[in-house]
Design an enzyme around this catalytic site. Structure first.
Site, PDB file in Angstrom:
ATOM      1  N   CYS A  32       0.858  -1.195  -0.112  1.00  0.00           N
ATOM      2  CA  CYS A  32       0.067  -0.051  -0.047  1.00  0.00           C
ATOM      3  C   CYS A  32       0.999   1.207  -0.006  1.00  0.00           C
ATOM      4  CB  CYS A  32      -1.001   0.006   1.236  1.00  0.00           C
ATOM      5  SG  CYS A  32      -0.157  -0.125   2.806  1.00  0.00           S
ATOM      6  N   HIS A 313      -1.291   0.831   7.517  1.00  0.00           N
ATOM      7  CA  HIS A 313      -1.923   0.968   5.917  1.00  0.00           C
ATOM      8  C   HIS A 313      -1.605   2.286   5.680  1.00  0.00           C
ATOM      9  CE1 HIS A 313      -3.965  -0.323   2.730  1.00  0.00           C
ATOM     10  NE2 HIS A 313      -4.978   0.585   2.717  1.00  0.00           N
TER      11      HIS A 313
END
Length: 371
Positions: A32, A313
């Site tokens: 990510c 994330h």
């Protein structure tokens, strides 16, 4: 464009920008951080346009070896028209350039547990592009050297001056700025200035602060004394001095990295600082050598989601054609401009909000009178 793009096209209707495409990138297992940076760079329009222009003018043979530059150009060029599987393959190649483990089986434990840092990846990406372009430029200059005959036999006369000048690439022209480090001797008042280039600014942050205050702290005056005395060439001895850093040449694209991960000695590990740091949509850069403020407009934010540095994330927010978009790997959504402020950080240390702005991308506005 995919399902996400189709939803956006319906949502925007007639306002959907002609020729623009919005596409997500698959997460190959903790990639990510890579996806969020690639989206921010894609919507850095001057960078994208110059990359594609360079690629169209310097196409390599089909059997030429791929590198990071060709992979990135393929992703940007084919992003709006190629298949999803092709985009995924190119994005995976870029990740593999940064970390070879990404080209291995995705079920591998080391691969799955690795958490990359978006800022480190951005630095790697830009510096690698610069290295590739500099090597190509030097190779071109070498080919242009003219062999001539002299009395003692053949030699090669270069059109370049004896002292090699640094290669300025289109990456430099977009992202590079110049800092000047001024040190004033408190005994003789002599000022020593040393210039250094930068592709991004890393700023220390404080609770309930702003980018403007962080920039002021970055350029604040520091006194050098005791064991940190400065060696003054004029005095020929160690002296107390005052030191400060100012921006001598602001870049076209200003990238600001907020130092949200700090090593805490008492804990023996890094801790994420969830501090609330306000970043404006329009920024005036006042800590420059020139008196005139450089003005910038925010167009992308890489956000870290999570409470710690070793897990979490990354997502990205980008501004495209006056619309703000939210990119979370393969998912793409439109958001209101007012939603950007929800990523400033947390006013309290313990908060359920763990979505914090980490890397800010500003584009310089052209002044009417000085352009």
């Amino acid at each position: 464009m995919g399902a996400a793009g189709s939803k956006l096209e319906k949502a925007l209707g007639d306002q959907f920008p002609e020729g623009e495409r919005y596409f997500g990138l698959e997460n190959f297992g903790n990639t990510c951080y890579c996806n969020s940076v690639l989206q921010a760079l894609y919507f850095c329009v001057p960078f994208r346009e110059q990359l594609l222009e360079y690629y169209s003018n310097n196409k390599t043979p089909a059997d030429a070896e791929e590198n990071l530059l060709t992979c990135l150009a393929d992703l940007f060029l084919q992003g709006s028209s190629c298949s999803t599987s092709w985009r995924q393959e190119v994005a995976r190649h870029i990740g593999a350039e940064y970390n070879p483990k990404y080209s291995e089986d995705r079920s591998h434990d080391t691969y799955r547990n690795h958490k990359g840092d978006a800022h480190e990846f951005l630095n790697y990406l830009l510096n690698e592009l610069v290295d590739i372009l500099e090597k190509e430029a030097r190779a071109t200059k070498s080919d242009q050297e003219v062999p001539q005959k002299i009395a003692n036999g053949p030699t090669t006369i270069s059109s370049n001056s004896p002292q090699k000048e640094p290669v300025i690439t289109w990456v430099h022209k977009n992202f590079q700025g110049i800092l000047t480090n001024e040190t004033r001797c408190l005994r003789c008042e002599t000022v020593t200035a040393r210039d250094e280039t930068f592709l991004d600014l890393s700023l220390d942050i404080e609770q309930n602060s702003s980018i403007t205050s962080c920039l002021k702290n970055f350029s604040s005056t520091e006194t050098l004394n005791a064991e940190d005395k400065f060696f003054c060439d004029k005095c020929c001895s160690l002296q107390e001095a005052q030191k400060r850093m100012k921006i001598k040449k602001p870049p076209q694209i200003l990238v600001i990295h907020l130092k949200r991960f700090k090593y805490i000695e008492q804990l023996g590990r890094y801790k994420k600082l969830s501090y609330r740091v306000v970043f404006p949509l329009e920024l005036k850069l006042s800590n420059t050598v020139e008196d005139a403020d450089a003005e910038y407009s925010l167009f992308a934010v890489v956000v870290h989601v999570g409470s710690g540095p070793n897990h979490g994330h990354y997502i990205s927010l980008v501004k495209s054609h006056n619309h703000w978009l939210f990119f979370d790997d393969e998912n793409v959504e439109m958001i209101d401009e007012s939603a950007v402020q929800t990523f400033f950080g947390s006013a309290q240390e313990y908060s359920s909000n763990t979505d914090h702005g980490y890397i800010l991308f500003y584009e310089r506005l052209v002044a009417d009178s000085t352009s």
